[in-house]
Design an enzyme around this catalytic site. Structure first.
Site, PDB file in Angstrom:
ATOM      1  N   ASP A 137       5.758  -8.424   7.263  1.00 25.33           N
ATOM      2  CA  ASP A 137       5.026  -8.181   6.219  1.00 25.33           C
ATOM      3  C   ASP A 137       3.694  -7.764   6.562  1.00 25.33           C
ATOM      4  OD1 ASP A 137       4.887  -9.375   2.896  1.00 25.33           O
ATOM      5  OD2 ASP A 137       2.918  -8.628   3.960  1.00 25.33           O
TER       6      ASP A 137
ATOM      7  N   ASN B 149       9.794 -12.377  -5.461  1.00 26.27           N
ATOM      8  CA  ASN B 149       9.248 -12.090  -6.920  1.00 26.27           C
ATOM      9  C   ASN B 149       9.745 -10.976  -7.642  1.00 26.27           C
ATOM     10  OD1 ASN B 149       7.157 -13.930  -5.933  1.00 26.27           O
ATOM     11  ND2 ASN B 149       6.322 -12.624  -4.778  1.00 26.27           N
TER      12      ASN B 149
ATOM     13  N   GLU C 241       4.664  -6.952  -6.635  1.00 21.48           N
ATOM     14  CA  GLU C 241       3.872  -5.710  -6.218  1.00 21.48           C
ATOM     15  C   GLU C 241       4.671  -4.582  -5.998  1.00 21.48           C
ATOM     16  OE1 GLU C 241       1.104  -6.466  -3.012  1.00 21.48           O
ATOM     17  OE2 GLU C 241       0.614  -8.495  -3.977  1.00 21.48           O
TER      18      GLU C 241
ATOM     19  N   HIS D 126      13.163  -7.206  -2.417  1.00 25.93           N
ATOM     20  CA  HIS D 126      13.025  -7.689  -1.361  1.00 25.93           C
ATOM     21  C   HIS D 126      12.912  -9.424  -1.163  1.00 25.93           C
ATOM     22  CE1 HIS D 126       9.304  -7.055  -3.001  1.00 25.93           C
ATOM     23  NE2 HIS D 126       8.482  -8.051  -2.223  1.00 25.93           N
TER      24      HIS D 126
HETATM   25  P1  AMP Z   1       5.645  -8.752  -3.563  1.00 25.38           P
HETATM   26  O1  AMP Z   1       4.350  -9.403  -4.301  1.00 25.38           O
HETATM   27  O2  AMP Z   1       6.875  -9.618  -3.528  1.00 25.38           O
HETATM   28  O3  AMP Z   1       6.189  -7.402  -4.313  1.00 25.38           O
HETATM   29  O4  AMP Z   1       5.411  -8.714  -2.093  1.00 25.38           O
HETATM   30  C1  AMP Z   1       5.236  -7.199  -1.667  1.00 25.38           C
HETATM   31  C2  AMP Z   1       4.635  -7.488  -0.220  1.00 25.38           C
HETATM   32  O5  AMP Z   1       4.876  -6.134   0.571  1.00 25.38           O
HETATM   33  C3  AMP Z   1       3.257  -8.033   0.297  1.00 25.38           C
HETATM   34  O6  AMP Z   1       3.465  -9.203   0.926  1.00 25.38           O
HETATM   35  C4  AMP Z   1       2.555  -7.276   0.935  1.00 25.38           C
HETATM   36  O7  AMP Z   1       1.743  -7.540   2.157  1.00 25.38           O
HETATM   37  C5  AMP Z   1       3.966  -6.014   1.598  1.00 25.38           C
HETATM   38  N1  AMP Z   1       3.571  -4.950   1.929  1.00 25.38           N
HETATM   39  C6  AMP Z   1       2.967  -3.853   1.165  1.00 25.38           C
HETATM   40  N2  AMP Z   1       2.878  -2.910   2.068  1.00 25.38           N
HETATM   41  C7  AMP Z   1       3.509  -3.055   3.202  1.00 25.38           C
HETATM   42  C8  AMP Z   1       3.753  -2.496   4.309  1.00 25.38           C
HETATM   43  N3  AMP Z   1       3.455  -1.075   4.309  1.00 25.38           N
HETATM   44  N4  AMP Z   1       4.302  -2.672   5.173  1.00 25.38           N
HETATM   45  C9  AMP Z   1       4.908  -4.131   5.023  1.00 25.38           C
HETATM   46  N5  AMP Z   1       4.563  -4.984   4.325  1.00 25.38           N
HETATM   47  C10 AMP Z   1       3.990  -4.383   2.994  1.00 25.38           C
END
Ligand code: AMP
Length: 120
Positions: A35, A93, A101, A106
């Protein structure tokens, strides 16, 4: 592919190698990478390589092979990071109420310290 899937989400771009990631492990159907904004000393994301929006979409529409491959890789990442004995947390999530997000399914694998209570 689910017609609501956004092909321009950031994980789709990682899967197309349009943006880089710090890869940990992969297999035929699954990729694990760090992450970008870690919430614990170990914070790894595990994603299917095919296009699923969230946990519900993946468990409903993914094949047995994809499901098997996904959880096998999660298990291998646990071993790779030596999390078996001290423990870890897996979070996924989904949607607005889950504060998702990135709309590509994932799981977050978190560990490396005591993570405190589950919420709040
Ligand atoms: P969620 O809120 O469960 O959708 O989490 C999305 C996650 O993706 C967050 O913890 C971000 O820090 C992570 N994230 C966003 N962009 C990237 C990226 N380019 N590489 C790795 N992790 C990412």
């Amino acid at each position: 592919m689910n017609h609501l899937y956004d092909v321009n989400n950031i994980f789709a771009k990682i899967l197309r190698s349009e943006i880089p990631c710090k890869k940990i492990l992969e297999n035929n159907f699954t990729l694990a990478f760090s992450d970008i904004n870690p919430q614990a000393p170990i914070h790894i994301l595990v994603i299917p390589k095919n296009s699923y929006i969230n946990f519900y979409d993946f468990t409903k529409n993914g094949s047995i092979k994809e499901h098997e491959s996904f959880w096998k890789l999660v298990n291998e990442v646990i071993e790779h990071c030596k999390l078996e004995s001290d423990g870890f947390r897996i979070i996924t999530n989904s949607g607005n109420n889950g504060n998702q997000e990135v709309p590509h399914f994932h799981v977050h694998l978190l560990g490396g310290e005591n993570l405190g209570r589950m919420i709040g």
